[in-house]
Scaffold this active site. Structure first.
Site, PDB file in Angstrom:
ATOM      1  N   ASP A 134      -5.972  -2.419  10.636  1.00 18.92           N
ATOM      2  CA  ASP A 134      -6.234  -0.987  10.760  1.00 18.92           C
ATOM      3  C   ASP A 134      -6.512  -0.501  12.189  1.00 18.92           C
ATOM      4  O   ASP A 134      -5.807   0.353  12.696  1.00 18.92           O
ATOM      5  CB  ASP A 134      -7.389  -0.593   9.809  1.00 18.92           C
ATOM      6  CG  ASP A 134      -7.717   0.878   9.873  1.00 18.92           C
ATOM      7  OD1 ASP A 134      -6.764   1.679   9.927  1.00 18.92           O
ATOM      8  OD2 ASP A 134      -8.909   1.242   9.861  1.00 18.92           O
ATOM      9  N   CYS A 198      -0.917  16.960  -3.327  1.00 21.75           N
ATOM     10  CA  CYS A 198      -1.777  17.045  -2.133  1.00 21.75           C
ATOM     11  C   CYS A 198      -2.489  18.402  -2.103  1.00 21.75           C
ATOM     12  O   CYS A 198      -1.837  19.449  -2.094  1.00 21.75           O
ATOM     13  CB  CYS A 198      -0.943  16.857  -0.864  1.00 21.75           C
ATOM     14  SG  CYS A 198      -1.962  17.025   0.611  1.00 21.75           S
TER      15      CYS A 198
END
Ligand code: SF4
Length: 377
Positions: A134, A198
């Site tokens: 990440d 979304c």
């Protein structure tokens, strides 16, 4: 060195230590990704949390001179809690997104990558390994896609055929020339469920996200959340799973392979009101092991205020007034003023007028005046 035989040995070993999927790709530059990232930057769609050097993000050889291949790994995480929270009626709770349940995944994945590194070094002491999760320079998703872990969905997640998209990703650059795996064919087809789901229309089009509209990003910022997004955040106090839960590829997926990834319901679905006054020490003790605490307690507290407004929780009015009058942080006072405007009846006028007498911050004043103006209309 018989690299092909060792690749199989490594795959077998990865399974024995709980890595759910492993893939291999070359260390050649991610040329197409670079132009995509440049475009994202031009459009202002980046979050600002990314490594700023696009060459480092897309050229593994800049991170290791002798880079020959990249190993990508994936670990599946649970989507449902084993135990439910014991809620009393009227108690309001926030929610951390699934990627934040259990022990911080950076730690979990790093441990697995270190085990892989040790396994490699035992066989090949001269091997070079550089692992990242990440926060490393490389783009985890781009590596995973090219290494055949999954395809890149329209929701910008890597979707594995075996586990869906609820997987943590990590990778390791090595100087061992492993044979690359084939990427997986994109199976999104005509589906647009993630785009439709979304809440802020952050998915500009399939595979392209404007991070500045993404609820997951907004919950991690430290400043004032723009007003247009506050109602959309709902009771999410960290992250957002909407584009993943909407995805048919995730239907019925719920894997409990790793005990350290299990959610503690009282932690990942905490009561909102106590969050407003939680001390640094208690915050660290309760939430410190979650990846969702990486930005500290301020964004979580601000989001808790937004969530209380979402629930129109009248029982929180005294706490919100206390934040408005006493919290030293303008972001908290301004958000509390807005929340009181959402929750309170006419009494908000007196409360806000009183706050105005001592308030010195122009942004908080703006929030107060906005509420007052709508009440005067
Ligand atoms: Fe692809 Fe549909 Fe899943 Fe979006 S919801 S990632 S379009 S399969």
């Amino acid at each position: 060195m018989n690299v092909q035989a060792f690749k199989q040995e490594l795959i077998d070993y990865s399974k024995s230590i709980g890595i759910d999927k492993i893939g291999f790709t070359t260390a050649s530059p991610f040329a197409e990704l670079k132009s995509r990232l440049e475009r994202q930057r031009e459009l202002g769609y980046q979050s600002g949390f990314e490594e700023p050097d696009l060459d480092k993000r897309t050229n593994p050889s800049l991170l290791m001179n002798e880079a020959r291949s990249i190993i990508a790994i994936a670990l599946a995480y649970p989507t449902k809690m084993k135990n439910r929270v014991q809620s009393k009626e009227g108690e309001r709770r926030g929610i951390f997104s699934r990627a934040s349940w259990g022990t911080d995944y950076h730690i979990v994945l790093k441990e697995h990558l270190i085990q892989l590194e040790s396994f490699i070094m035992e066989r090949f002491p001269d091997a070079l390994c550089k692992s990242m999760v990440d926060t490393g320079e490389l783009v985890d998703r781009a590596v995973a896609e090219r290494a055949g872990i999954g395809w890149s969905g329209k929701n910008c997640s890597i979707i594995t055929p075996e586990f869906g998209s609820f997987v943590y990703l990590g990778e390791m650059i090595t100087n061992i020339p492993f044979e690359p795996d084939e990427p997986i064919e994109d199976r999104c087809g005509d589906c647009t469920k993630c785009l439709d789901a979304c809440p802020t229309s952050a998915l500009v089009q399939g595979g392209q996200i404007n991070a500045n509209r993404c609820v997951a990003f907004l919950t991690q910022t430290k400043g004032v959340v723009p007003e247009e997004f506050r109602d959309k955040i709902g009771n999410r106090i960290y992250g957002c799973d909407s584009c993943q839960t909407a995805c048919p590829e995730n239907k019925g997926r719920d894997f409990h392979f790793h005990p350290e990834m299990e959610a503690e319901p009282e932690v990942v679905k905490p009561l909102l009101k106590p969050l407003l006054t939680i001390s640094n020490r208690d915050f660290k003790e309760k939430f410190g092991s979650l990846s969702g605490s990486w930005r500290g307690k301020k964004p979580i507290q601000r989001n808790a205020i937004i969530a209380l407004a979402h629930f129109k929780d009248h029982t929180a009015i005294p706490e919100l007034i206390q934040v408005l009058m006493e919290d030293p942080r303008p972001v908290m006072r301004g958000t509390a003023a807005w929340a009181l405007g959402k929750i309170c009846g006419e009494q908000v006028i007196d409360v806000l007028n009183k706050a105005k007498q001592t308030e010195r911050d122009p942004e908080v004043m703006k929030e107060i005046n906005k509420v007052l103006e709508t009440r005067m209309d």
